[in-house]
Scaffold this motif. Structure first.
Motif, PDB file in Angstrom:
ATOM      1  N   UNK A 108       4.707  46.645  60.825  1.00  0.00           N
ATOM      2  CA  UNK A 108       6.213  46.349  60.942  1.00  0.00           C
ATOM      3  C   UNK A 108       6.457  45.671  62.417  1.00  0.00           C
ATOM      4  N   UNK A 109       5.789  46.019  63.533  1.00  0.00           N
ATOM      5  CA  UNK A 109       5.703  45.437  64.776  1.00  0.00           C
ATOM      6  C   UNK A 109       5.611  43.923  64.591  1.00  0.00           C
ATOM      7  N   UNK A 110       4.353  43.772  64.057  1.00  0.00           N
ATOM      8  CA  UNK A 110       3.860  42.314  63.812  1.00  0.00           C
ATOM      9  C   UNK A 110       4.810  41.424  63.220  1.00  0.00           C
ATOM     10  N   UNK A 111       5.352  42.068  61.914  1.00  0.00           N
ATOM     11  CA  UNK A 111       6.323  40.974  61.347  1.00  0.00           C
ATOM     12  C   UNK A 111       7.619  40.939  62.067  1.00  0.00           C
ATOM     13  N   UNK A 112       8.049  41.893  62.700  1.00  0.00           N
ATOM     14  CA  UNK A 112       9.390  41.892  63.728  1.00  0.00           C
ATOM     15  C   UNK A 112       8.983  40.486  64.580  1.00  0.00           C
ATOM     16  N   UNK A 113       7.791  40.758  65.049  1.00  0.00           N
ATOM     17  CA  UNK A 113       7.304  39.536  66.120  1.00  0.00           C
ATOM     18  C   UNK A 113       7.413  38.116  65.471  1.00  0.00           C
ATOM     19  N   UNK A 114       6.939  38.086  64.076  1.00  0.00           N
ATOM     20  CA  UNK A 114       6.821  36.989  63.476  1.00  0.00           C
ATOM     21  C   UNK A 114       8.471  36.534  63.333  1.00  0.00           C
ATOM     22  N   UNK A 115       9.251  37.422  62.663  1.00  0.00           N
ATOM     23  CA  UNK A 115      10.563  36.842  62.456  1.00  0.00           C
ATOM     24  C   UNK A 115      11.523  36.513  63.474  1.00  0.00           C
ATOM     25  N   UNK A 116      11.302  37.403  64.695  1.00  0.00           N
ATOM     26  CA  UNK A 116      12.061  36.814  65.954  1.00  0.00           C
ATOM     27  C   UNK A 116      11.691  35.573  66.342  1.00  0.00           C
ATOM     28  N   UNK A 117      10.457  35.420  66.344  1.00  0.00           N
ATOM     29  CA  UNK A 117       9.898  33.933  66.782  1.00  0.00           C
ATOM     30  C   UNK A 117      10.562  32.729  65.800  1.00  0.00           C
ATOM     31  N   UNK A 118      10.541  33.101  64.543  1.00  0.00           N
ATOM     32  CA  UNK A 118      10.955  32.059  63.488  1.00  0.00           C
ATOM     33  C   UNK A 118      12.496  31.770  63.867  1.00  0.00           C
ATOM     34  N   UNK A 119      13.230  32.908  64.036  1.00  0.00           N
ATOM     35  CA  UNK A 119      14.712  32.642  64.363  1.00  0.00           C
ATOM     36  C   UNK A 119      14.911  31.945  65.844  1.00  0.00           C
ATOM     37  N   UNK A 120      14.236  32.270  66.586  1.00  0.00           N
ATOM     38  CA  UNK A 120      14.403  31.737  67.963  1.00  0.00           C
ATOM     39  C   UNK A 120      13.958  30.114  67.907  1.00  0.00           C
ATOM     40  N   UNK A 121      12.826  29.883  67.053  1.00  0.00           N
ATOM     41  CA  UNK A 121      12.563  28.298  66.941  1.00  0.00           C
ATOM     42  C   UNK A 121      13.903  27.582  66.172  1.00  0.00           C
ATOM     43  N   UNK A 122      14.139  28.245  65.011  1.00  0.00           N
ATOM     44  CA  UNK A 122      15.500  27.577  64.203  1.00  0.00           C
ATOM     45  C   UNK A 122      16.629  27.444  65.267  1.00  0.00           C
ATOM     46  N   UNK A 123      16.966  28.324  65.945  1.00  0.00           N
ATOM     47  CA  UNK A 123      18.074  28.358  66.817  1.00  0.00           C
ATOM     48  C   UNK A 123      18.034  27.315  68.054  1.00  0.00           C
ATOM     49  N   UNK A 124      16.728  27.081  68.305  1.00  0.00           N
ATOM     50  CA  UNK A 124      16.595  25.996  69.424  1.00  0.00           C
ATOM     51  C   UNK A 124      16.773  24.799  68.930  1.00  0.00           C
ATOM     52  N   UNK A 125      16.094  24.650  67.711  1.00  0.00           N
ATOM     53  CA  UNK A 125      16.167  23.192  67.048  1.00  0.00           C
ATOM     54  C   UNK A 125      17.454  22.744  66.307  1.00  0.00           C
ATOM     55  N   UNK A 126      18.303  23.888  65.868  1.00  0.00           N
ATOM     56  CA  UNK A 126      19.508  23.650  65.208  1.00  0.00           C
ATOM     57  C   UNK A 126      20.889  23.567  65.991  1.00  0.00           C
ATOM     58  N   UNK A 127      20.624  24.391  67.396  1.00  0.00           N
ATOM     59  CA  UNK A 127      21.954  24.522  67.918  1.00  0.00           C
ATOM     60  C   UNK A 127      21.804  23.432  68.840  1.00  0.00           C
ATOM     61  N   UNK A 128      22.968  22.609  68.839  1.00  0.00           N
ATOM     62  CA  UNK A 128      23.067  21.434  69.524  1.00  0.00           C
ATOM     63  C   UNK A 128      22.767  21.809  71.142  1.00  0.00           C
ATOM     64  N   UNK A 129      22.040  20.817  71.702  1.00  0.00           N
ATOM     65  CA  UNK A 129      22.024  20.830  73.507  1.00  0.00           C
ATOM     66  C   UNK A 129      20.792  21.462  73.718  1.00  0.00           C
ATOM     67  N   UNK A 130      20.055  22.393  72.939  1.00  0.00           N
ATOM     68  CA  UNK A 130      18.831  23.068  73.784  1.00  0.00           C
ATOM     69  C   UNK A 130      17.609  21.959  74.029  1.00  0.00           C
ATOM     70  N   UNK A 131      17.369  20.919  73.294  1.00  0.00           N
ATOM     71  CA  UNK A 131      16.272  20.338  73.507  1.00  0.00           C
ATOM     72  C   UNK A 131      17.147  18.709  74.337  1.00  0.00           C
ATOM     73  N   UNK A 132      18.169  19.026  74.658  1.00  0.00           N
ATOM     74  CA  UNK A 132      18.649  17.363  75.344  1.00  0.00           C
ATOM     75  C   UNK A 132      18.739  18.065  76.773  1.00  0.00           C
ATOM     76  N   UNK A 133      18.876  16.997  77.714  1.00  0.00           N
ATOM     77  CA  UNK A 133      19.012  16.936  79.175  1.00  0.00           C
ATOM     78  C   UNK A 133      19.978  17.627  79.588  1.00  0.00           C
ATOM     79  N   UNK A 134      19.845  18.679  80.390  1.00  0.00           N
ATOM     80  CA  UNK A 134      20.921  19.582  80.988  1.00  0.00           C
ATOM     81  C   UNK A 134      21.933  18.760  81.992  1.00  0.00           C
ATOM     82  N   UNK A 135      23.377  18.925  81.673  1.00  0.00           N
ATOM     83  CA  UNK A 135      24.223  18.165  82.393  1.00  0.00           C
ATOM     84  C   UNK A 135      25.406  18.893  83.056  1.00  0.00           C
ATOM     85  N   UNK A 136      25.705  20.141  82.305  1.00  0.00           N
ATOM     86  CA  UNK A 136      26.727  20.795  82.796  1.00  0.00           C
ATOM     87  C   UNK A 136      25.939  21.789  83.897  1.00  0.00           C
TER      88      UNK A 136
END
Length: 268
Positions: A108-136
């Protein structure tokens, strides 16, 4: 086994100081795989491999986060005004996080690790601004937001044994921080979680089957020592690049490393 751990300890040191990972994203999958290969899945150690990997990673983080925080402090990159309000809440959240990990099976801990990683990657790629140059300029959290963020960071980090980077970096990027500031903040925020989480993994494992003379609770002391030695070398080498990686490239490299760790965890 220990030569392999030493090599990945160096790699964990590099990711700790440059990405704030605390070593967990490297240490957990590697140590989990090494324990299974060395002892077999049917042994006492093999059956507890995921718990040992998470607990040992959390202990290693005490040293890694301390060394990386010192390097960032000397470089003047830690945003202390953002970090200090979160520290106590992170420590508070680490206790239920470690207890929850102990209550669940390693699978269960292993799969929690995997699921959380997947959600974090999706959030970083889909949420605007993460991979862009910080200006604010970095926007601080209010009191309620600080309490909620700090306890969540502590609980999830202790549960998975990965440090606060996977929550701290996306949080601070959404608040306008540069990657240098976001990753620098992840290290001091990992420290209270690592101390409280390690103590919890020792105290809460008093009734588990003996795993050998080199174990305190679920913490593998020999693996811990080898990994810490590698961490020291990796942090020393990588510190010269603090603040020198272009922000957008730094952010893309962070996401790419998360994808690599996810792939490893899916195949082991």
């Amino acid at each position: 086994m220990y030569l392999l751990l030493g090599f990945f300890g160096v790699l964990a040191g590099v990711t700790t100081v440059l990405f704030g990972f605390g070593g967990g994203f490297v240490v957990v999958p590697v140590l989990y795989s090494v324990l299974l290969a060395t002892y077999g899945a049917e042994s006492d150690v093999g059956g507890s491999a995921m718990h040992i990997a998470v607990a040992t990673s959390t202990c290693v983080m005490i040293f890694g986060a301390s060394m990386a925080t010192l390097r960032h402090y000397k470089a003047g990159t830690v945003p202390w005004s953002q970090v200090r309000p979160l520290l106590g809440y992170v420590a508070l959240g680490a206790v239920p996080g470690a207890a929850a990990a102990m209550a669940l099976s390693g699978a269960w801990v292993r799969w929690a690790f995997i699921v959380y990683l997947g959600l974090t990657i999706l959030d970083s790629l889909l949420r605007p601004g993460f991979t862009e140059e910080a200006k604010a300029r970095t926007r601080p959290l209010d009191r309620l937001g600080t309490a909620a963020a700090g306890t969540t960071i502590g609980a999830i980090a202790a549960f998975l044994g990965v440090g606060g980077s996977v929550m701290t970096v996306p949080l601070m990027r959404r608040r306008g921080a540069s990657m240098t500031a976001a990753t620098a903040a992840a290290n001091p925020l990992s420290l209270p979680m690592a101390v409280v989480g390690s103590a919890s993994y020792v105290l809460l494992a008093w009734n588990v089957a003996p795993l050998g003379a080199w174990h305190i609770g679920y913490i593998d002391l020999r693996a811990c020592l080898v990994l810490v030695a590698g961490l020291w070398l990796g942090i020393r080498v990588a510190s010269r690049w603090i603040g020198k990686i272009p922000d957008a490239i730094h952010a893309k490299a962070y996401v790419a490393l998360l994808c690599l760790v996810l792939a490893v965890m899916l195949v082991v």
